[in-house]
Design a protein around this motif. Structure first.
Motif, short mmCIF file in Angstrom:
data_model
loop_
_atom_site.label_atom_id
_atom_site.label_comp_id
_atom_site.label_asym_id
_atom_site.label_seq_id
_atom_site.Cartn_x
_atom_site.Cartn_y
_atom_site.Cartn_z
N ASN A 82 -16.37 8.37 -2.12
CA ASN A 82 -15.40 7.28 -2.25
C ASN A 82 -14.57 7.37 -3.52
OD1 ASN A 82 -14.40 4.35 -1.84
ND2 ASN A 82 -15.46 4.27 -3.82
N GLY A 86 -5.05 6.64 -6.86
CA GLY A 86 -3.75 6.91 -6.28
C GLY A 86 -2.71 7.27 -7.34
N ASN A 106 -9.82 13.61 -6.58
CA ASN A 106 -9.74 13.34 -5.14
C ASN A 106 -10.15 14.52 -4.27
OD1 ASN A 106 -8.67 10.97 -6.10
ND2 ASN A 106 -6.77 11.07 -4.95
N LEU A 132 -13.79 9.38 2.19
CA LEU A 132 -12.73 8.38 2.16
C LEU A 132 -11.38 9.08 2.03
CD1 LEU A 132 -12.80 5.20 2.21
CD2 LEU A 132 -15.01 6.34 1.97
N SER A 133 -10.65 9.06 3.12
CA SER A 133 -9.26 9.49 3.10
C SER A 133 -8.42 8.22 2.96
CB SER A 133 -8.93 10.28 4.37
OG SER A 133 -7.59 10.68 4.39
N SER A 134 -7.40 8.07 3.78
CA SER A 134 -6.49 6.94 3.64
C SER A 134 -5.47 7.04 4.76
CB SER A 134 -5.80 7.03 2.28
OG SER A 134 -4.67 6.19 2.21
N TYR A 147 -0.34 12.00 -3.91
CA TYR A 147 -1.52 11.35 -3.32
C TYR A 147 -1.71 11.79 -1.88
CZ TYR A 147 -4.71 7.57 -1.97
OH TYR A 147 -5.79 6.85 -1.50
N ASN A 148 -0.60 11.86 -1.11
CA ASN A 148 -0.67 12.39 0.25
C ASN A 148 -1.33 13.76 0.26
OD1 ASN A 148 2.56 11.02 0.96
ND2 ASN A 148 0.65 10.28 1.81
N LYS A 151 -5.08 13.64 -0.05
CA LYS A 151 -5.77 13.10 1.12
C LYS A 151 -5.61 14.02 2.34
CE LYS A 151 -7.64 9.65 -0.88
NZ LYS A 151 -9.11 9.67 -1.09
N GLU A 176 -10.19 6.33 7.17
CA GLU A 176 -8.76 6.32 6.85
C GLU A 176 -8.24 4.88 6.77
OE1 GLU A 176 -8.01 10.43 9.40
OE2 GLU A 176 -8.27 8.49 10.39
N PHE A 184 -7.13 -1.40 -5.78
CA PHE A 184 -6.55 -0.06 -5.66
C PHE A 184 -5.13 0.01 -6.20
CE2 PHE A 184 -4.26 3.28 -3.30
CZ PHE A 184 -5.01 4.37 -3.70
N ALA A 247 -3.10 1.32 9.44
CA ALA A 247 -3.54 2.71 9.58
C ALA A 247 -3.40 3.18 11.02
CB ALA A 247 -4.99 2.86 9.10
#
Length: 278
Positions: A82, A86, A106, A132-134, A147-148, A151, A176, A184, A247
């Motif tokens: 986790n 960001g 990350n 933990l992605s997003s 950040y992309n 992830k 996600e 956050f 999401a």
């Protein structure tokens, strides 16, 4: 009763998940960069919760956490990666000193934590890894490029890891989540120091989103955690687990756009083999 190791438990979804795991009676090794942040959790659950300082970028920290799980509780059933943060900034705006630490935590921190835990997990049939992605791991967007990228790396690594571990009885879940009401957008979000006027129409919107939505996100963290717990407990857990309506909408738009591009260019793009074979 499962034994969990969760990184990044000082706040956010990590803390919310740690609280839920402890409350339902499972055993837990909770980690944060400062174990002092976890003392109240240990005090409430002295028989089933242990805490340890863990910086995922520091060699050896994860091995000590895994050793604690095995020595205190006899093994490890669930690893939750986790820990992370960001970053907002156009690609041109970001400096190496700003975005390289993002990858260290990350991506590389997640990799080393997973590698350290895998021998213990492989000894437990039915073990789980939750990465933990997003929503940012589903689709890229202007202003979140760095950040992309981290992830998206988590997504690809997790898919490969799932293929390696499934025959060994270990499942991988890529969580996600969309926007949930945690810290956050505050303490867990960095931003490029440089702002280039040319990107005012894109990146600046992301900065404004952060300023106006911190603490106002629609998602309930407790409900996100409940979804993750249900997935971990499932006999056949999902590999991809978008959490929250935003999401899901991102995933649907991404799939629709992907299919549209493929259909429009299919005949041209598949005509690439040699004209003769052999």
């Amino acid at each position: 009763m499962k034994t969990w190791l969760i990184t990044g438990c000082s706040s956010g979804l990590g803390r919310q998940l740690a609280e839920a795991v402890a409350a339902r009676g499972d055993r837990l090794v909770a980690t944060a960069r400062s174990a002092d942040d976890l003392q109240s959790l240990c005090d409430r659950y002295p028989d089933t919760v242990r805490s340890v300082s863990l910086d995922v970028t520091r060699a050896g920290d994860t091995a000590r956490a895994v050793d604690l799980a095995e020595s205190a509780f006899g093994g490890l059933d669930v690893l939750v990666n986790n820990a992370g943060f960001g970053f907002i900034g156009a690609i041109e705006e970001g400096e190496p000193a700003e975005y390289r630490p993002l990858f260290e935590v990350n991506v590389f921190g997640l990799i080393e934590t997973t590698r350290a835990a895998l021998p213990a997990l492989r000894r437990r049939p039915g073990a789980r890894i939750v990465n933990l992605s997003s929503g940012a791991g589903i689709a890229g967007s202007a202003g979140f490029g760095f950040y992309n990228a981290t992830k998206f790396a988590v997504e690809g690594l997790s898919e490969a890891l799932a293929g390696e571990l499934r025959p060994l009885g270990v499942d991988v879940i890529i969580a996600e989540p969309g926007p949930f009401r945690t810290a956050f957008l505050g303490r867990s979000m960095a931003a490029a120091a440089r702002e280039i006027p040319a990107y005012a129409g894109t990146t600046q919107a992301r900065r404004h989103y952060r300023q106006t939505n911190d603490g106002r996100q629609a998602g309930d963290p407790a409900k996100a955690v409940a979804v993750m717990l249900q997935a971990v407990d499932a006999e056949n857990p999902p590999l991809h687990l978008p959490i929250g309506p935003r999401a899901h909408a991102m995933a649907e738009r991404k799939l629709d756009a992907f299919r549209a591009d493929m259909a429009a260019w299919r005949d041209i793009s598949i005509a690439t083999d040699f004209d003769t074979h052999g």
